[in-house]
Motif scaffolding. Sequence first.
Motif, PDB file in Angstrom:
ATOM      1  N   UNK A  54      21.322  88.358  69.303  1.00 11.04           N
ATOM      2  CA  UNK A  54      21.375  88.430  70.724  1.00 11.04           C
ATOM      3  C   UNK A  54      22.270  87.150  71.166  1.00 11.04           C
ATOM      4  N   UNK A  55      22.019  85.911  70.367  1.00  8.66           N
ATOM      5  CA  UNK A  55      22.867  84.581  70.850  1.00  8.66           C
ATOM      6  C   UNK A  55      24.080  84.862  70.530  1.00  8.66           C
ATOM      7  N   UNK A  56      24.788  85.550  69.645  1.00 14.10           N
ATOM      8  CA  UNK A  56      25.894  85.869  69.246  1.00 14.10           C
ATOM      9  C   UNK A  56      26.667  86.592  70.469  1.00 14.10           C
ATOM     10  N   UNK A  57      26.217  87.761  70.755  1.00 15.99           N
ATOM     11  CA  UNK A  57      26.760  88.859  71.390  1.00 15.99           C
ATOM     12  C   UNK A  57      26.735  88.476  73.013  1.00 15.99           C
ATOM     13  N   UNK A  58      25.811  87.582  73.369  1.00 13.45           N
ATOM     14  CA  UNK A  58      25.869  87.200  74.693  1.00 13.45           C
ATOM     15  C   UNK A  58      26.814  86.270  75.021  1.00 13.45           C
ATOM     16  N   UNK A  59      27.669  85.805  74.261  1.00 14.45           N
ATOM     17  CA  UNK A  59      28.936  84.993  74.587  1.00 14.45           C
ATOM     18  C   UNK A  59      29.996  85.863  75.226  1.00 14.45           C
ATOM     19  N   UNK A  60      30.073  87.147  74.871  1.00 15.23           N
ATOM     20  CA  UNK A  60      31.122  88.065  75.308  1.00 15.23           C
ATOM     21  C   UNK A  60      30.843  88.398  76.880  1.00 15.23           C
ATOM     22  N   UNK A  61      31.604  88.402  77.761  1.00 16.61           N
ATOM     23  CA  UNK A  61      31.515  89.105  78.956  1.00 16.61           C
ATOM     24  C   UNK A  61      30.948  90.352  78.982  1.00 16.61           C
ATOM     25  N   UNK A  62      31.239  91.314  78.235  1.00 17.87           N
ATOM     26  CA  UNK A  62      30.805  92.543  78.296  1.00 17.87           C
ATOM     27  C   UNK A  62      29.258  92.860  78.326  1.00 17.87           C
TER      28      UNK A  62
END
Length: 144
Positions: A54-62
């Motif tokens: 979750x922490x990793x993917x939340x850095x991407x605007x999508x």
Amino acid sequence: MTNQAINNKANFGAQLLAKQSRLGWSRQADSRKKILLVGIYDTNSVALAPHILRAYVEQFPVTSNFQIETLELSIFNDSVEEMFSAIQRARPDIVGFSTYIWNVNYVTEIVKHLEAITILGGPQVTGLSEQLISENPAIDIVVE
């Protein structure tokens, strides 16, 4: 990598769209879909994988198009029925499981009953994508 055949990637998009339609998904921009990342561990462990993902993917605007939540369950305290109920209460559109040797049987039983896009990842699925998908038609995606 769909529940039909991993070798038939050309059909993946069409099959995923068909499942989305069957689940009543709309294409409205203001309709955020919920992703639930599930960790099933013992009572003495913290389910790190869902939180790290979750922490990793939340850095991407999508990810602004999605509501991302995590859920920790216990192989010692929760029955398969209780795990399924906890997942259903979250009302996810997409459910991702961190899959290990100690929880793969729980996961494959739970996904049979979910009305959501189901994704499996983790060490237990590495090298077993085709077998998992052919034996478990409710699994939509396996990430190796």
